[in-house]
Design a protein around this motif. Structure first.
Motif, PDB file in Angstrom:
ATOM      1  N   MET A 124       0.731  -1.289   0.140  1.00  0.00           N
ATOM      2  CA  MET A 124       0.363   0.299   0.401  1.00  0.00           C
ATOM      3  C   MET A 124       0.646   1.296  -0.172  1.00  0.00           C
ATOM      4  SD  MET A 124      -2.914   1.520   2.885  1.00  0.00           S
ATOM      5  CE  MET A 124      -2.980  -0.591   3.420  1.00  0.00           C
ATOM      6  N   ASN A 125       0.595   2.130  -0.911  1.00  0.00           N
ATOM      7  CA  ASN A 125       1.481   3.713  -1.266  1.00  0.00           C
ATOM      8  C   ASN A 125       0.243   4.549  -0.820  1.00  0.00           C
ATOM      9  OD1 ASN A 125       3.603   2.225  -1.942  1.00  0.00           O
ATOM     10  ND2 ASN A 125       2.402   1.693  -3.698  1.00  0.00           N
ATOM     11  N   LEU A 126       0.897   5.104   0.183  1.00  0.00           N
ATOM     12  CA  LEU A 126       0.291   6.679  -0.106  1.00  0.00           C
ATOM     13  C   LEU A 126       1.313   8.314  -0.850  1.00  0.00           C
ATOM     14  CD1 LEU A 126      -1.169   8.820   1.552  1.00  0.00           C
ATOM     15  CD2 LEU A 126       0.200   9.507   3.636  1.00  0.00           C
ATOM     16  N   VAL A 127       0.280   8.907  -1.437  1.00  0.00           N
ATOM     17  CA  VAL A 127       1.150  10.139  -2.533  1.00  0.00           C
ATOM     18  C   VAL A 127       0.103  11.212  -2.346  1.00  0.00           C
ATOM     19  CG1 VAL A 127       1.307  10.986  -4.442  1.00  0.00           C
ATOM     20  CG2 VAL A 127       2.382   8.184  -4.164  1.00  0.00           C
ATOM     21  N   LEU A 128       0.608  11.867  -2.073  1.00  0.00           N
ATOM     22  CA  LEU A 128       0.419  13.642  -1.303  1.00  0.00           C
ATOM     23  C   LEU A 128       0.576  14.270  -1.625  1.00  0.00           C
ATOM     24  CD1 LEU A 128       1.939  14.438   1.252  1.00  0.00           C
ATOM     25  CD2 LEU A 128       1.789  12.938   1.933  1.00  0.00           C
ATOM     26  N   ALA A 129       0.236  15.365  -2.047  1.00  0.00           N
ATOM     27  CA  ALA A 129       0.239  16.850  -2.713  1.00  0.00           C
ATOM     28  C   ALA A 129      -0.353  18.498  -1.610  1.00  0.00           C
ATOM     29  CB  ALA A 129       0.267  17.021  -4.111  1.00  0.00           C
ATOM     30  N   ASP A 130       0.034  19.603  -1.435  1.00  0.00           N
ATOM     31  CA  ASP A 130      -0.503  19.991  -0.782  1.00  0.00           C
ATOM     32  C   ASP A 130      -0.501  21.339  -1.411  1.00  0.00           C
ATOM     33  OD1 ASP A 130       1.944  21.602   0.136  1.00  0.00           O
ATOM     34  OD2 ASP A 130       2.341  20.540   1.602  1.00  0.00           O
ATOM     35  N   GLU A 131      -0.888  22.596  -0.649  1.00  0.00           N
ATOM     36  CA  GLU A 131      -1.728  24.051  -1.660  1.00  0.00           C
ATOM     37  C   GLU A 131      -0.136  24.560  -1.860  1.00  0.00           C
ATOM     38  OE1 GLU A 131      -4.813  25.703   0.065  1.00  0.00           O
ATOM     39  OE2 GLU A 131      -6.419  24.156  -0.510  1.00  0.00           O
TER      40      GLU A 131
END
Length: 70
Positions: free
Chosen positions: A1-8
């Protein structure tokens, strides 16, 4: 399981979340083939610690690439 994230603010990150086996044989790309079960060479020594799993935050190349199955 992977978590890919981005923010403003433009930050990007990746973390592997699933447990991953720590094998005696450290051959790269070992998980892309069937292993010989007649020997103990490929046995697990346990699981990698969370801090040892792949992760990145704002990599120099400017992008993160990840894929799961098809």
């Amino acid at each position: 399981m992977n978590l890919v994230l981005a923010d403003e603010q433009g930050d990007i990150g990746y973390m592997m979340l699933a447990p991953y086996p720590d094998r005696k044989d450290k051959t790269p790309f070992i998980s892309n083939r069937v292993l010989n079960g007649e020997t103990t060479r490929y046995d697990w020594q346990g699981l990698l610690l969370q801090a040892e799993l792949p992760q990145t935050f704002n990599p120099e190349k400017g992008f993160i690439q990840s894929a799961n199955q098809r």
